[in-house]
Design a protein around this motif. Structure first.
Motif, PDB file in Angstrom:
ATOM      1  N   GLN A 103      30.109  60.971   3.958  1.00  0.00           N
ATOM      2  CA  GLN A 103      29.645  59.632   4.312  1.00  0.00           C
ATOM      3  C   GLN A 103      28.571  59.682   5.412  1.00  0.00           C
ATOM      4  OE1 GLN A 103      30.481  58.398   1.754  1.00  0.00           O
ATOM      5  NE2 GLN A 103      31.829  56.655   2.193  1.00  0.00           N
ATOM      6  N   GLU A 104      28.688  60.630   6.331  1.00  0.00           N
ATOM      7  CA  GLU A 104      27.654  60.760   7.368  1.00  0.00           C
ATOM      8  C   GLU A 104      26.331  61.227   6.757  1.00  0.00           C
ATOM      9  OE1 GLU A 104      29.446  63.348  10.247  1.00  0.00           O
ATOM     10  OE2 GLU A 104      30.202  61.667  11.448  1.00  0.00           O
ATOM     11  N   GLN A 105      26.416  62.081   5.736  1.00  0.00           N
ATOM     12  CA  GLN A 105      25.193  62.505   5.049  1.00  0.00           C
ATOM     13  C   GLN A 105      24.504  61.302   4.400  1.00  0.00           C
ATOM     14  OE1 GLN A 105      26.205  65.619   2.321  1.00  0.00           O
ATOM     15  NE2 GLN A 105      26.419  67.186   3.941  1.00  0.00           N
ATOM     16  N   ARG A 106      25.279  60.384   3.838  1.00  0.00           N
ATOM     17  CA  ARG A 106      24.708  59.175   3.240  1.00  0.00           C
ATOM     18  C   ARG A 106      24.047  58.298   4.308  1.00  0.00           C
ATOM     19  NH1 ARG A 106      28.738  55.729  -0.063  1.00  0.00           N
ATOM     20  NH2 ARG A 106      26.777  54.614  -0.480  1.00  0.00           N
ATOM     21  N   LEU A 107      24.717  58.240   5.487  1.00  0.00           N
ATOM     22  CA  LEU A 107      24.129  57.444   6.572  1.00  0.00           C
ATOM     23  C   LEU A 107      22.799  58.033   7.044  1.00  0.00           C
ATOM     24  CD1 LEU A 107      27.185  56.531   8.857  1.00  0.00           C
ATOM     25  CD2 LEU A 107      25.730  54.937   7.577  1.00  0.00           C
ATOM     26  N   ASN A 108      22.761  59.344   7.116  1.00  0.00           N
ATOM     27  CA  ASN A 108      21.562  60.010   7.646  1.00  0.00           C
ATOM     28  C   ASN A 108      20.463  60.209   6.603  1.00  0.00           C
ATOM     29  OD1 ASN A 108      22.804  60.259  10.150  1.00  0.00           O
ATOM     30  ND2 ASN A 108      23.766  62.222   9.584  1.00  0.00           N
ATOM     31  N   SER A 113      19.190  50.796   2.113  1.00  0.00           N
ATOM     32  CA  SER A 113      18.238  49.847   2.738  1.00  0.00           C
ATOM     33  C   SER A 113      18.895  48.506   3.031  1.00  0.00           C
ATOM     34  CB  SER A 113      17.022  49.635   1.827  1.00  0.00           C
ATOM     35  OG  SER A 113      17.441  49.187   0.542  1.00  0.00           O
ATOM     36  N   ASN A 114      20.017  48.252   2.336  1.00  0.00           N
ATOM     37  CA  ASN A 114      20.720  46.979   2.521  1.00  0.00           C
ATOM     38  C   ASN A 114      21.559  47.064   3.800  1.00  0.00           C
ATOM     39  OD1 ASN A 114      23.008  45.049   2.265  1.00  0.00           O
ATOM     40  ND2 ASN A 114      21.900  44.480   0.400  1.00  0.00           N
ATOM     41  N   THR A 115      21.330  46.084   4.685  1.00  0.00           N
ATOM     42  CA  THR A 115      22.012  46.095   5.983  1.00  0.00           C
ATOM     43  C   THR A 115      23.525  45.980   5.810  1.00  0.00           C
ATOM     44  OG1 THR A 115      20.092  45.064   7.010  1.00  0.00           O
ATOM     45  CG2 THR A 115      22.167  44.935   8.217  1.00  0.00           C
ATOM     46  N   ARG A 116      23.964  45.124   4.892  1.00  0.00           N
ATOM     47  CA  ARG A 116      25.399  44.939   4.684  1.00  0.00           C
ATOM     48  C   ARG A 116      26.056  46.232   4.210  1.00  0.00           C
ATOM     49  NH1 ARG A 116      27.178  39.991   1.036  1.00  0.00           N
ATOM     50  NH2 ARG A 116      26.208  38.940   2.836  1.00  0.00           N
ATOM     51  N   ASP A 117      25.416  46.936   3.275  1.00  0.00           N
ATOM     52  CA  ASP A 117      25.957  48.205   2.785  1.00  0.00           C
ATOM     53  C   ASP A 117      25.992  49.244   3.891  1.00  0.00           C
ATOM     54  OD1 ASP A 117      26.290  47.074   0.315  1.00  0.00           O
ATOM     55  OD2 ASP A 117      24.430  47.941  -0.514  1.00  0.00           O
ATOM     56  N   LEU A 118      24.940  49.236   4.718  1.00  0.00           N
ATOM     57  CA  LEU A 118      24.859  50.205   5.814  1.00  0.00           C
ATOM     58  C   LEU A 118      25.977  49.960   6.823  1.00  0.00           C
ATOM     59  CD1 LEU A 118      23.331  52.543   7.099  1.00  0.00           C
ATOM     60  CD2 LEU A 118      21.856  50.850   8.242  1.00  0.00           C
ATOM     61  N   ALA A 120      28.822  48.450   6.221  1.00  0.00           N
ATOM     62  CA  ALA A 120      30.106  48.780   5.575  1.00  0.00           C
ATOM     63  C   ALA A 120      30.365  50.275   5.606  1.00  0.00           C
ATOM     64  CB  ALA A 120      30.100  48.276   4.142  1.00  0.00           C
ATOM     65  N   LEU A 121      29.303  51.065   5.391  1.00  0.00           N
ATOM     66  CA  LEU A 121      29.462  52.520   5.418  1.00  0.00           C
ATOM     67  C   LEU A 121      29.757  53.010   6.826  1.00  0.00           C
ATOM     68  CD1 LEU A 121      29.378  55.166   3.883  1.00  0.00           C
ATOM     69  CD2 LEU A 121      26.876  55.216   4.199  1.00  0.00           C
ATOM     70  N   GLN A 122      29.076  52.407   7.813  1.00  0.00           N
ATOM     71  CA  GLN A 122      29.324  52.785   9.209  1.00  0.00           C
ATOM     72  C   GLN A 122      30.776  52.475   9.601  1.00  0.00           C
ATOM     73  OE1 GLN A 122      26.256  50.506  11.164  1.00  0.00           O
ATOM     74  NE2 GLN A 122      24.772  52.229  11.184  1.00  0.00           N
ATOM     75  N   GLN A 127      36.456  54.319  10.528  1.00  0.00           N
ATOM     76  CA  GLN A 127      37.868  54.327  10.124  1.00  0.00           C
ATOM     77  C   GLN A 127      38.334  55.739   9.760  1.00  0.00           C
ATOM     78  OE1 GLN A 127      37.947  51.485   6.924  1.00  0.00           O
ATOM     79  NE2 GLN A 127      38.082  49.694   8.289  1.00  0.00           N
ATOM     80  N   LEU A 128      37.459  56.461   9.071  1.00  0.00           N
ATOM     81  CA  LEU A 128      37.792  57.837   8.697  1.00  0.00           C
ATOM     82  C   LEU A 128      37.942  58.713   9.933  1.00  0.00           C
ATOM     83  CD1 LEU A 128      35.486  58.380   5.580  1.00  0.00           C
ATOM     84  CD2 LEU A 128      37.985  58.315   5.591  1.00  0.00           C
ATOM     85  N   ARG A 129      37.072  58.504  10.935  1.00  0.00           N
ATOM     86  CA  ARG A 129      37.172  59.286  12.162  1.00  0.00           C
ATOM     87  C   ARG A 129      38.452  58.959  12.923  1.00  0.00           C
ATOM     88  NH1 ARG A 129      30.859  58.690  14.276  1.00  0.00           N
ATOM     89  NH2 ARG A 129      29.979  60.373  12.961  1.00  0.00           N
TER      90      ARG A 129
END
Length: 262
Positions: A103-108, A113-118, A120-122, A127-129
């Protein structure tokens, strides 16, 4: 007193039927002597059998060793269960680590480009951490339990090994003594068979019954004109009867068969 040994047994085995017949025609005094010999053998057999029984019980019962074995087995089972729990916790932690990395690779990567998706991923990564942190803490606790069980298991293993070594030494001594007693019993049985082979069945049954009812002593030696069991003094007429009567004589006081050694 005439004592039987292995050489006597061999000699008797080689006797002719006629000579064996002569043995069967023993006098009353000789019969009393044979019964007295039989009684001495039976008393020895009683002592040997009693010691053998005690040894066998000792060999079969060792509370300390059984207790240690049970405790060591219980701890070993707990340790195996704890190790399995630890492996499962490690697999779960490893899975969380891989998911966080992905998931961090996806963030980086900048692919979102969608703020809401970004956002949600953050949030998912956070939560995973948090799960990862809790799982690390849980794993540390499990590892502590496992290490404690390992130490306990090793301690029991050392104690059990020491107990087994001590028991082996004691057991070796007892087994050696048991073998000696078994040999004695065999020799005594052989000598007993030689004596009983020349005695009538009715006489043996009488002797056996008297042993059961008279504390193992059916025959009493006569010494210095006295029954050596009850110490009753025999009258001269009783002594003569014991020597000359065609019937076995008994002590009028204790009822045991009298054996007068010539």
């Amino acid at each position: 007193m005439f004592l039987l040994d292995s050489s006597t047994i061999v000699i008797y085995g080689r006797m002719s039927d006629a000579l064996k017949g002569e043995i069967l025609l023993m006098s009353t005094t000789q019969l009393a002597a044979r019964l007295f010999q039989l009684q001495e053998l039976d008393l020895d057999l009683d002592r040997v059998k009693a010691e053998l029984q005690s040894l066998q019980q000792s060999l079969q019962n060792n509370y300390t060793l059984r207790k240690l074995q049970s405790e060591q087995q219980s701890v070993a089972q707990q340790l195996q269960a704890s190790l399995q729990t630890q492996r499962e916790a490690e697999w779960h932690l490893e899975d969380l680590t891989k998911r966080i990395e992905a998931q961090e690779q996806r963030l980086n990567s900048g692919s979102l480009s969608n703020t809401r998706d970004l956002q949600a991923l953050q949030q998912e990564v956070q939560q995973l951490r948090a799960q990862h942190a809790r799982q690390e803490e849980s794993l540390r606790e499990i590892v502590d339990v496992t290490e404690s069980l390992k130490e306990t298991s090793e301690r029991y293993a050392r104690e059990l090994e020491q107990a087994q070594e001590s028991w082996s030494r004691d057991n070796s001594t007892e087994l050696t003594r048991q073998q000696q007693l078994e040999t004695q019993r065999t020799n005594l049985d052989q000598q007993r068979s030689l004596i009983t082979s020349v005695l009538e069945t009715d006489l043996l049954e009488r002797y056996t019954l008297m042993r059961r009812t008279k504390q193992g002593r059916a025959i009493s030696r006569v010494e210095q004109s006295s029954c050596q069991w009850c110490l009753a003094v025999l009258a001269p007429s009783e002594l003569q009867e014991a020597l000359r009567s065609p019937e076995l004589q008994v002590c009028t006081n204790c009822g045991r068969i009298l054996y007068y050694e010539l």
